[in-house]
Write an enzyme that holds these catalytic residues in place. Structure first.
Site, PDB file in Angstrom:
ATOM      1  N   ARG A 125       0.880  -1.305  -0.050  1.00  0.00           N
ATOM      2  CA  ARG A 125      -0.097  -0.009  -0.018  1.00  0.00           C
ATOM      3  C   ARG A 125       1.018   1.254   0.057  1.00  0.00           C
ATOM      4  O   ARG A 125       0.951   1.825  -0.972  1.00  0.00           O
ATOM      5  CB  ARG A 125      -0.841   0.226   1.271  1.00  0.00           C
ATOM      6  CG  ARG A 125      -2.177   1.151   1.098  1.00  0.00           C
ATOM      7  CD  ARG A 125      -1.737   2.388   1.404  1.00  0.00           C
ATOM      8  NE  ARG A 125      -1.304   2.585   2.900  1.00  0.00           N
ATOM      9  CZ  ARG A 125      -0.728   3.660   3.497  1.00  0.00           C
ATOM     10  NH1 ARG A 125      -0.472   4.686   2.546  1.00  0.00           N
ATOM     11  NH2 ARG A 125      -0.282   3.767   4.707  1.00  0.00           N
ATOM     12  N   ASP A 126       1.569   1.504   1.207  1.00  0.00           N
ATOM     13  CA  ASP A 126       2.353   2.598   1.147  1.00  0.00           C
ATOM     14  C   ASP A 126       3.634   2.785   0.165  1.00  0.00           C
ATOM     15  O   ASP A 126       3.746   3.881  -0.178  1.00  0.00           O
ATOM     16  CB  ASP A 126       3.014   2.845   2.615  1.00  0.00           C
ATOM     17  CG  ASP A 126       3.196   4.438   3.088  1.00  0.00           C
ATOM     18  OD1 ASP A 126       2.757   5.123   2.218  1.00  0.00           O
ATOM     19  OD2 ASP A 126       3.304   4.536   4.298  1.00  0.00           O
ATOM     20  N   HIS A 183       3.525   4.095  12.511  1.00  0.00           N
ATOM     21  CA  HIS A 183       3.909   3.648  11.111  1.00  0.00           C
ATOM     22  C   HIS A 183       5.225   5.124  11.284  1.00  0.00           C
ATOM     23  O   HIS A 183       5.062   6.009  11.210  1.00  0.00           O
ATOM     24  CB  HIS A 183       2.800   4.154  10.556  1.00  0.00           C
ATOM     25  CG  HIS A 183       2.934   4.491   9.131  1.00  0.00           C
ATOM     26  ND1 HIS A 183       2.463   3.297   8.369  1.00  0.00           N
ATOM     27  CD2 HIS A 183       3.440   5.356   8.338  1.00  0.00           C
ATOM     28  CE1 HIS A 183       2.689   3.819   7.027  1.00  0.00           C
ATOM     29  NE2 HIS A 183       3.137   4.963   6.918  1.00  0.00           N
ATOM     30  N   HIS A 237       8.827   6.562   9.018  1.00  0.00           N
ATOM     31  CA  HIS A 237       9.307   6.593   7.864  1.00  0.00           C
ATOM     32  C   HIS A 237      10.655   6.780   7.971  1.00  0.00           C
ATOM     33  O   HIS A 237      11.170   7.312   9.239  1.00  0.00           O
ATOM     34  CB  HIS A 237       8.872   7.673   6.971  1.00  0.00           C
ATOM     35  CG  HIS A 237       7.485   7.383   6.248  1.00  0.00           C
ATOM     36  ND1 HIS A 237       7.396   7.427   4.771  1.00  0.00           N
ATOM     37  CD2 HIS A 237       6.316   6.899   6.754  1.00  0.00           C
ATOM     38  CE1 HIS A 237       6.047   7.178   4.515  1.00  0.00           C
ATOM     39  NE2 HIS A 237       5.358   6.729   5.606  1.00  0.00           N
ATOM     40  N   CYS A 249      10.148   8.551  -0.866  1.00  0.00           N
ATOM     41  CA  CYS A 249       9.657   9.846  -0.007  1.00  0.00           C
ATOM     42  C   CYS A 249       9.027  10.682  -0.874  1.00  0.00           C
ATOM     43  O   CYS A 249      10.139  11.413  -1.614  1.00  0.00           O
ATOM     44  CB  CYS A 249      10.274  10.268   1.154  1.00  0.00           C
ATOM     45  SG  CYS A 249       9.612  11.590   1.916  1.00  0.00           S
ATOM     46  N   ASN A 255       9.118   4.401   3.872  1.00  0.00           N
ATOM     47  CA  ASN A 255       8.926   3.430   5.105  1.00  0.00           C
ATOM     48  C   ASN A 255      10.157   2.861   5.716  1.00  0.00           C
ATOM     49  O   ASN A 255      11.049   2.751   5.073  1.00  0.00           O
ATOM     50  CB  ASN A 255       7.734   2.518   4.941  1.00  0.00           C
ATOM     51  CG  ASN A 255       6.704   2.954   4.521  1.00  0.00           C
ATOM     52  OD1 ASN A 255       6.179   2.660   3.412  1.00  0.00           O
ATOM     53  ND2 ASN A 255       5.680   3.471   5.321  1.00  0.00           N
TER      54      ASN A 255
HETATM   55 ZN   LIG Z   1       3.571   6.141   5.208  1.00  0.00          ZN
END
Ligand SMILES: [Zn+2]
Length: 318
Positions: free
Chosen positions: A11-12, A208, A210, A241, A250
């Site tokens: 997803r991310d 969560h 990064h 990013c 991430n």
């Molecule tokens: Zn994220």
């Protein structure tokens, strides 16, 4: 298992890159991760395909993944309509992001805080109407909680107030998200303490992170030390990013698992098998860079992961 590593790469990771990987390659990624011992995967996002064509097959991926025994299937939803689709596909967990910076919320979701809270209320009502066994776990994610590229610092009192509003709207839990890579270990500890004192420990168990400025693992360790137990990460740090070209995305699943296993903290994940999945995902992604140190260096000579010690001990007792 002592900590839960929630894989968010499909997803991310994929939402942050231009490349679209075939549905079959996503399914193979999920299969590989599960075979390596990953027990929770955020497999996609129920946003309009026009906005994120990379995730257009999310409903199909969710329907596929819920057929895998023992896997918790999570999906992101931007609003109540997305939640309806996620529920129809059978997702076990749905996450609604609320950007703590209102400017960021308007820029990314085109919604004010009040509008996002209203969506949370609608989603909670949808869930309440379902039979108990079909109700997904509902998390409100406090994104940009540690700062934002538009507003800069986001005051802690504001984050706490938004967390309280999400819980009052009917979320089962809130999650902390350092979307922009602004957090540091002291800020992580301080934010968790503030949220726990306002909401109780049960309302926040995960984070969560990064790795935008290289503090991802330090922040994860800080969160672990004060008692968080769920950590989002992405295989190979897939995604980069969008706010800092060239920076990683991430925190990297392989390095996070290595850190915990080396410390004696069981993740239930087999690193060698995870490295094999990385190769497979690298091939599917083509030119997209992958991040992480452990897969390149290999495991230390004689390395004994905590998770394997457990099975050895259990074997000895049996
Ligand atoms: Zn994220």
């Amino acid at each position: 298992m002592d900590v839960l590593i929630s894989e968010v790469g499909p997803r991310d990771g994929l939402q942050s890159i231009d490349a679209t990987i075939p549905t079959a390659a996503k399914k193979a990624w999920i299969d590989g991760a599960v075979a390596a011992g990953v027990s929770e995967i955020e497999v996609g996002s129920f946003v309009p395909p026009k906005l994120l064509p990379q995730l257009a097959d999310t409903a199909e991926i969710v329907r596929y993944a819920v057929g895998i025994p023992g896997l918790t299937v999570a999906a992101l939803v931007p609003n109540a309509r997305g939640a309806e689709n996620a529920i129809a596909a059978g997702a076990h967990k749905i996450t609604l992001p609320l950007s703590c910076s209102e400017s960021h919320s308007l820029a990314n979701l085109r919604r004010t805080h009040a509008q996002v809270i209203e969506e949370a209320r609608s989603i909670a009502a949808l869930i309440r109407d379902l039979p108990a066994e079909r109700r997904p776990h509902f998390e409100g994610s406090l994104s940009t909680a540690f700062g934002c590229t538009i507003e800069g610092e986001v005051p802690q009192v504001k984050v706490v107030a938004l967390a309280e509003a999400l819980m009052a709207a009917g979320c089962d839990e809130v999650g902390l998200a350092d979307t922009t890579g602004y957090a540091d270990p002291a800020a992580v500890k301080s934010m968790i303490a503030a949220l726990w004192s306002a909401l109780g420990r049960g309302a926040l168990t995960g984070i969560h992170l990064h790795n935008t400025r290289g503090l991802g693992l330090a922040n994860a360790l800080a969160a672990y030390e004060v008692g968080l137990t769920t950590f989002d990460s992405s295989l190979g740090g897939v995604g980069g990013c969008p706010f800092a070209p060239g920076a990683s995305g991430n925190i990297v699943t392989e390095d996070l698992v290595f850190m915990f296993e080396a410390m004696g903290v069981r993740t239930g994940i087999d690193l060698e098998k995870l490295f094999a999945v990385r190769e497979q995902v690298a091939a599917a992604l083509g030119d997209e860079p992958l991040y992480g140190f452990t897969p390149l260096a290999g495991l230390p000579l004689g390395f004994r992961p905590a998770s394997s010690n457990r099975s050895i001990n259990e074997g000895a007792r049996a």
